[in-house]
Design a protein around this motif. Structure first.
Motif, short mmCIF file in Angstrom:
data_model
loop_
_atom_site.label_atom_id
_atom_site.label_comp_id
_atom_site.label_asym_id
_atom_site.label_seq_id
_atom_site.Cartn_x
_atom_site.Cartn_y
_atom_site.Cartn_z
N UNK A 36 0.86 -1.17 0.00
CA UNK A 36 0.00 0.00 0.00
C UNK A 36 0.90 1.23 0.00
N UNK A 38 0.98 5.45 0.80
CA UNK A 38 0.24 6.45 1.58
C UNK A 38 0.89 7.82 1.44
N UNK A 41 -1.82 12.91 5.02
CA UNK A 41 -3.23 13.31 5.20
C UNK A 41 -4.20 12.53 4.31
N UNK A 42 -3.76 11.37 3.80
CA UNK A 42 -4.65 10.51 3.03
C UNK A 42 -4.57 9.10 3.62
N UNK A 43 -5.56 8.29 3.26
CA UNK A 43 -5.50 6.90 3.66
C UNK A 43 -4.59 6.10 2.75
N UNK A 44 -4.15 4.92 3.20
CA UNK A 44 -3.35 4.06 2.33
C UNK A 44 -4.16 3.64 1.10
N UNK A 46 -4.18 0.80 -2.19
CA UNK A 46 -3.61 -0.45 -2.67
C UNK A 46 -2.76 -0.21 -3.91
N UNK A 89 3.59 0.76 2.77
CA UNK A 89 3.31 -0.25 3.79
C UNK A 89 3.24 -1.62 3.13
N UNK A 101 -2.63 -7.64 8.11
CA UNK A 101 -1.65 -7.14 9.07
C UNK A 101 -0.62 -6.31 8.35
N UNK A 102 -0.37 -5.11 8.87
CA UNK A 102 0.54 -4.17 8.23
C UNK A 102 1.91 -4.13 8.90
N UNK A 104 5.34 -1.48 9.51
CA UNK A 104 5.40 -0.12 10.05
C UNK A 104 5.67 0.94 8.99
#
Lengths: 112, 112
Positions: A36, A38, A41-44, A46, A89, A101-102, A104
């Motif tokens: 992913x 990112x 200020x945005x979401x991850x 795909x 990520x 599960x991500x 870090x």
């Protein structure tokens, strides 16, 4: 008990060169591995995935390699572009638990 | 047109207060999630719902209560807020396509 690890918090690469982001995991039951991207200020979002039964998946400038014996995967970006600068990520999917599960994250900076 | 929308984007509140974060998706996905990204940037699953049914409930204090009135909405209510609850909370949805999630842009919660 972090099952997905990205040991490099940051990476700096020149524009046009290859970026290689690494990820290690401990659970051999994961079915799929994903990357992913990112932006602040945005979401991850795909980017690319690979099944645990494959060793390579390619999508344009992005290629993911999986080494199951080493429990290691990597994302290659060729050529790197300034717009690729973001946090990447690594994630792993457990189909039995329906759980993602991500790691870090690794901050990639592509310089001019 | 936003696929997964969260409100509010920012939330600053005092310790001990109760607050809610709302999430809506217009993708027709069956499963929705809440993730917490703490100060170490670690993205950790909190809850997942499939068609309004709780599927995953990680070790989260019971001050956190998710509510899913329908499969397009998953809200997060937090009671008695503590300083350690300060984080960015991400909502996501999926069709269980092996970890391919669509994330919202996040809610930055600051407890003072």
């Amino acid at each position: 008990d972090q099952q997905v690890k990205q040991n490099s918090p940051s990476l700096s690469v020149q524009e046009g060169r290859i970026s290689i982001l690494n990820c290690d995991y401990t659970n051999s039951m994961f079915d799929y591995f994903l990357w992913y991207k990112k932006y602040p200020a945005e979401g991850p979002t795909f980017l690319i995935s690979i099944s645990s039964i494959k060793d390579k998946n390619e999508d344009g400038r992005f290629t993911v390699f999986l080494n199951k014996s080493a429990k290691h995967l990597s994302l290659h970006i060729v050529p790197s572009q300034p717009g690729d600068s973001a946090v990447y990520f690594c994630a792993a999917w457990d189909g039995t638990a329906s759980k993602l599960t991500f790691g870090t994250g690794t901050r990639l900076q592509v310089t001019l | 047109d936003t696929a997964v929308s969260q409100t509010p984007k920012y939330l600053v509140t005092q310790m001990g207060n109760d607050k809610s974060i709302k999430c809506e998706q217009n993708l027709g996905h069956d499963t929705m999630y809440w993730y917490k990204q703490d100060s170490k940037k670690f993205l950790k699953i909190m809850f997942s719902y499939n068609n309004k049914e709780l599927i995953i409930n990680e070790t989260v204090p019971n001050r956190f209560s998710p509510k899913s009135p329908d499969k397009a909405h998953l809200n997060l209510h937090i009671n008695s807020l503590e300083l350690g609850d300060s984080a960015v909370y991400f909502c996501a949805s999926s069709t269980n396509r092996a970890g391919r999630y669509t994330f919202g842009s996040g809610t930055r919660l600051t407890v003072v």
